[in-house]
Design an enzyme around this catalytic site. Structure first.
Site, PDB file in Angstrom:
ATOM      1  N   ASP A  12       0.846  -1.191   0.000  1.00 43.24           N
ATOM      2  CA  ASP A  12       0.000   0.000   0.000  1.00 43.24           C
ATOM      3  C   ASP A  12       0.887   1.249   0.000  1.00 43.24           C
ATOM      4  O   ASP A  12       1.717   1.422   0.895  1.00 43.24           O
ATOM      5  CB  ASP A  12      -0.891   0.036   1.244  1.00 43.24           C
ATOM      6  N   GLY A  48      -2.622  -5.972   1.905  1.00 43.75           N
ATOM      7  CA  GLY A  48      -3.271  -7.122   1.290  1.00 43.75           C
ATOM      8  C   GLY A  48      -4.016  -7.930   2.344  1.00 43.75           C
ATOM      9  O   GLY A  48      -3.561  -8.056   3.483  1.00 43.75           O
ATOM     10  N   ASN A 191     -18.876  -6.499   5.549  1.00 42.55           N
ATOM     11  CA  ASN A 191     -19.255  -5.275   6.252  1.00 42.55           C
ATOM     12  C   ASN A 191     -20.689  -4.913   5.864  1.00 42.55           C
ATOM     13  O   ASN A 191     -21.329  -5.606   5.060  1.00 42.55           O
ATOM     14  CB  ASN A 191     -18.261  -4.137   5.991  1.00 42.55           C
ATOM     15  N   THR A 219     -19.867  -6.675  10.001  1.00 49.10           N
ATOM     16  CA  THR A 219     -19.209  -5.621  10.776  1.00 49.10           C
ATOM     17  C   THR A 219     -19.833  -4.266  10.443  1.00 49.10           C
ATOM     18  O   THR A 219     -20.194  -3.996   9.293  1.00 49.10           O
ATOM     19  CB  THR A 219     -17.697  -5.588  10.500  1.00 49.10           C
ATOM     20  N   ASP A 252      -9.594  -6.449   8.393  1.00 48.45           N
ATOM     21  CA  ASP A 252      -8.717  -7.624   8.380  1.00 48.45           C
ATOM     22  C   ASP A 252      -8.321  -8.024   9.796  1.00 48.45           C
ATOM     23  O   ASP A 252      -8.211  -9.215  10.109  1.00 48.45           O
ATOM     24  CB  ASP A 252      -7.472  -7.343   7.540  1.00 48.45           C
TER      25      ASP A 252
END
Length: 301
Positions: A12, A48, A191, A219, A252
């Site tokens: 990232d 990731g 989510n 979530t 994650d």
């Protein structure tokens, strides 16, 4: 025994723009957009889904086994995983491409412009589930579309229970393809937005979805989460974060806690409580893999 995590391993790149995108984008010129943003602040993070979930699970004392692919530039990521005590035995290195890369530019209003290069992730289906390895549990998280489908089928055929976590990969699938994956899975986690999209494409609600599984976890960010079992919903309250610094990787972290709890034989509500704690801990730290849970707090769950 190991917990297999099928998913992406990515780098990232986070850039911070001090102004507002809206001040530099002319609506009447949107059809020929050409803009440049000065971003003096930059950082590079290990990311990731497979990498982040494996990190979370390892921090809790689990034994993650990532199933992923990196490119010729992924050696430093593999070194980091090994230093953390995470096996890289099933992370394929592809010399003809780069590791997946995500570049995110954020303005002062927290708006984001993101570009994602899948790189080696696009060939993750060439790296099959190691069914000859002792695996108690698994997760199929966002990855190349074909990899998600093949790994789900391979896990089901081997009799290995797994969590299906479509995440940002959900738009890749139509309703029929998603139903096939749900039929193979043992649990599903998404989510709130993904839950709406998933149910829309499947053509039924969360209660009906949970009846096809051992459980469904949804979530809700700062509002905690929902746990659905056999059509009944239980709301699990959030854990207050010490600070809100960086949401990248919170989902994650939650999923790492879910896997840890499931391996211990916990029910989904207990798993969700630990997940809410780990998500709140992560959001107070910059980057998806830079937090350490308190063993005494974990033991209290």
């Amino acid at each position: 025994m190991s917990i297999l995590i099928s998913g992406s391993v990515a780098i990232d790149i986070i850039l911070e723009f001090g102004g507002r995108f809206a001040d530099h984008i002319l609506p009447e010129q949107i059809d020929k957009l050409s803009v440049s943003f000065l971003a003096p602040q930059m950082r590079s993070d290990y990311g990731g889904c497979a990498g982040n979930i494996a990190y979370a699970l390892k921090q809790l004392g689990g034994t993650p086994l990532p199933l992923a692919s990196v490119g010729r530039d992924g050696g430093h990521y593999l070194d980091r995983l090994r230093q953390l005590g995470i096996s890289t035995a099933h992370v394929a290195v592809l010399q003809d491409c780069y590791t997946a890369q995500c570049t995110i530019v954020t303005d002062q209003q927290q708006n984001q412009i993101t570009a994602f290069h899948p790189g080696a992730m696009s060939q993750a289906h060439l790296n099959p589930v190691p069914t000859d390895t002792p695996i108690t549990l698994a997760m199929v998280s966002p990855n190349g579309k074909e990899a998600m489908q093949q790994h789900a089928r391979q896990l089901h055929a081997a009799g290995i229970p797994f969590v299906f976590d479509p995440g940002q990969g959900l738009p890749l699938f139509n309703g029929e393809e998603l139903q096939q994956l749900v039929d193979l899975a043992t649990w599903v986690t998404v989510n709130d937005y993904e839950a709406h999209l998933l149910c829309e494409r499947l053509g039924y609600d969360r209660a009906a979805l949970s009846r096809q599984l051992r459980g469904l976890a949804v979530t809700l960010g700062e509002h905690g989460c929902e746990v659905w079992v056999d059509g009944a919903c239980r709301e699990v309250p959030p854990v207050a974060a010490a600070a809100v610094v960086d949401p990248t990787g919170c989902g994650d972290a939650w999923r790492g806690a879910l896997l840890y709890g499931l391996e211990q034989g916990w029910d989904l509500v207990r798993c969700a409580k630990l997940g809410n704690y780990l998500g709140a801990l992560k959001i107070a730290h910059r980057g998806p893999q830079n937090y350490q849970p308190d063993p005494q707090v974990v033991a209290g769950y």
